[in-house]
Write a protein that holds these residues in place. Structure first.
Motif, PDB file in Angstrom:
ATOM      1  N   TRP A 129     -17.159  -4.271 -57.148  1.00 57.46           N
ATOM      2  CA  TRP A 129     -15.784  -4.415 -57.645  1.00 57.46           C
ATOM      3  C   TRP A 129     -15.028  -5.274 -56.651  1.00 57.46           C
ATOM      4  O   TRP A 129     -15.035  -5.002 -55.454  1.00 57.46           O
ATOM      5  CB  TRP A 129     -15.115  -3.053 -57.773  1.00 57.46           C
ATOM      6  N   ALA A 130     -14.386  -6.332 -57.145  1.00 64.15           N
ATOM      7  CA  ALA A 130     -13.618  -7.229 -56.288  1.00 64.15           C
ATOM      8  C   ALA A 130     -12.493  -7.840 -57.112  1.00 64.15           C
ATOM      9  O   ALA A 130     -12.489  -7.749 -58.347  1.00 64.15           O
ATOM     10  CB  ALA A 130     -14.502  -8.323 -55.700  1.00 64.15           C
ATOM     11  N   HIS A 131     -11.554  -8.462 -56.425  1.00 59.82           N
ATOM     12  CA  HIS A 131     -10.442  -9.084 -57.138  1.00 59.82           C
ATOM     13  C   HIS A 131     -10.853 -10.443 -57.684  1.00 59.82           C
ATOM     14  O   HIS A 131     -11.365 -11.284 -56.950  1.00 59.82           O
ATOM     15  CB  HIS A 131      -9.239  -9.246 -56.211  1.00 59.82           C
ATOM     16  N   MET A 132     -10.643 -10.632 -58.978  1.00 59.94           N
ATOM     17  CA  MET A 132     -10.921 -11.928 -59.612  1.00 59.94           C
ATOM     18  C   MET A 132      -9.723 -12.845 -59.402  1.00 59.94           C
ATOM     19  O   MET A 132      -8.605 -12.522 -59.804  1.00 59.94           O
ATOM     20  CB  MET A 132     -11.177 -11.754 -61.105  1.00 59.94           C
ATOM     21  N   ASP A 133      -9.968 -13.975 -58.762  1.00 59.09           N
ATOM     22  CA  ASP A 133      -8.873 -14.913 -58.538  1.00 59.09           C
ATOM     23  C   ASP A 133      -8.315 -15.415 -59.862  1.00 59.09           C
ATOM     24  O   ASP A 133      -9.073 -15.732 -60.782  1.00 59.09           O
ATOM     25  CB  ASP A 133      -9.360 -16.094 -57.693  1.00 59.09           C
ATOM     26  N   GLN A 134      -7.001 -15.464 -59.969  1.00 58.55           N
ATOM     27  CA  GLN A 134      -6.331 -15.917 -61.178  1.00 58.55           C
ATOM     28  C   GLN A 134      -5.606 -17.242 -60.937  1.00 58.55           C
ATOM     29  O   GLN A 134      -4.526 -17.470 -61.460  1.00 58.55           O
ATOM     30  CB  GLN A 134      -5.331 -14.850 -61.641  1.00 58.55           C
ATOM     31  N   TRP A 135      -6.212 -18.086 -60.090  1.00 61.70           N
ATOM     32  CA  TRP A 135      -5.666 -19.394 -59.751  1.00 61.70           C
ATOM     33  C   TRP A 135      -4.378 -19.286 -58.942  1.00 61.70           C
ATOM     34  O   TRP A 135      -3.531 -20.156 -58.970  1.00 61.70           O
ATOM     35  CB  TRP A 135      -5.462 -20.248 -61.015  1.00 61.70           C
ATOM     36  N   GLU A 136      -4.295 -18.172 -58.188  1.00 64.63           N
ATOM     37  CA  GLU A 136      -3.165 -18.000 -57.276  1.00 64.63           C
ATOM     38  C   GLU A 136      -3.612 -18.128 -55.829  1.00 64.63           C
ATOM     39  O   GLU A 136      -2.812 -18.009 -54.914  1.00 64.63           O
ATOM     40  CB  GLU A 136      -2.507 -16.628 -57.495  1.00 64.63           C
TER      41      GLU A 136
END
Length: 232
Positions: A129-136
């Motif tokens: 589980w990790a944070h998916m980058d949202q182009w930020e």
């Protein structure tokens, strides 16, 4: 005849010491804690991620954005559902103070933020589980979809104890990508190789700066410079 007074004096001194210690024994450490929840109207399903509470001495900006004036404390949450509270207390590690007990008594501005994680069933057999980058640019304070609370001013006193409830009531909106111009173009495409490894669609983006007159001279070849940055 000498033994009896000695024993009597010893007993009197022992009883006096015990009486002096009783008030200290009765002063138990008071619990300090934040409880953070979110409503189903903001997010219907369960969330796995990391819950942050920011404690700031300054009210000039939101605590989540004022890194220079804020302390932060965080815990992992697993499948947290709407209405359930994530607890951050004196056992939660923080920075710069390592515990809420080390935050001096006083008035503070507090705010909570939930950094949402995504499940990645990787091709190597590991599931993470990790944070998916949202182009930020992997900036959790501005990542689209993350939840955060309104700023509250509260009085915190670890000596007296406290229980502060915060509700995540806002969601960070999508990143606004600037429109293309005649000389600046932005592209975004899915990478088959990365998508296959991470088990989810993974995209690569680029910004292209074109020379003046590029469209008017389609047959002209130009020298090119390629720069690979990181989360720009």
């Amino acid at each position: 005849s000498l033994l009896v007074p000695f024993r009597r004096n010893f007993c009197i001194q022992a009883i006096g010491s015990l009486l002096l210690a009783l008030p200290a024994l009765g002063q138990r450490a008071q619990p300090v804690r934040f409880e953070v929840a979110f409503p189903s109207s903001l997010h219907a399903g369960p969330i796995t991620g990391r819950m942050f509470v920011y404690v700031s001495t300054s009210g000039e900006t939101e605590p989540r954005l004022g890194a220079q004036t804020s302390a932060m404390f965080a815990v992992n949450v697993e499948a947290q559902r709407a209405g359930a509270a994530a607890v951050i207390d004196q056992s939660t590690l923080g920075f710069p103070p390592t515990s809420l007990k080390d935050v001096p008594a006083g008035d503070y501005y507090v705010q909570a933020l939930l950094n949402i994680y995504t499940e990645f069933p990787r091709a190597d057999g590991h599931v993470i589980w990790a944070h998916m980058d949202q182009w930020e640019g992997q900036n959790l304070t501005r990542s689209p979809g993350n939840l955060f609370s309104a700023v509250r001013k509260v009085h915190l006193d670890p000596g007296q104890g406290y229980r502060v409830k915060l509700e995540l009531s806002k969601k960070i909106p999508p990143i606004e990508v600037p429109a293309d111009t005649p000389w600046v173009k932005r592209i975004k495409f899915q990478s088959p190789l990365l998508s296959r490894f991470w088990g989810r669609p993974i995209y690569i983006g680029a910004t292209v700066l074109l020379p003046k007159g590029y469209d008017e001279h389609p047959g002209v070849l130009y020298p090119s410079v390629y720069i690979q940055g990181h989360f720009s």
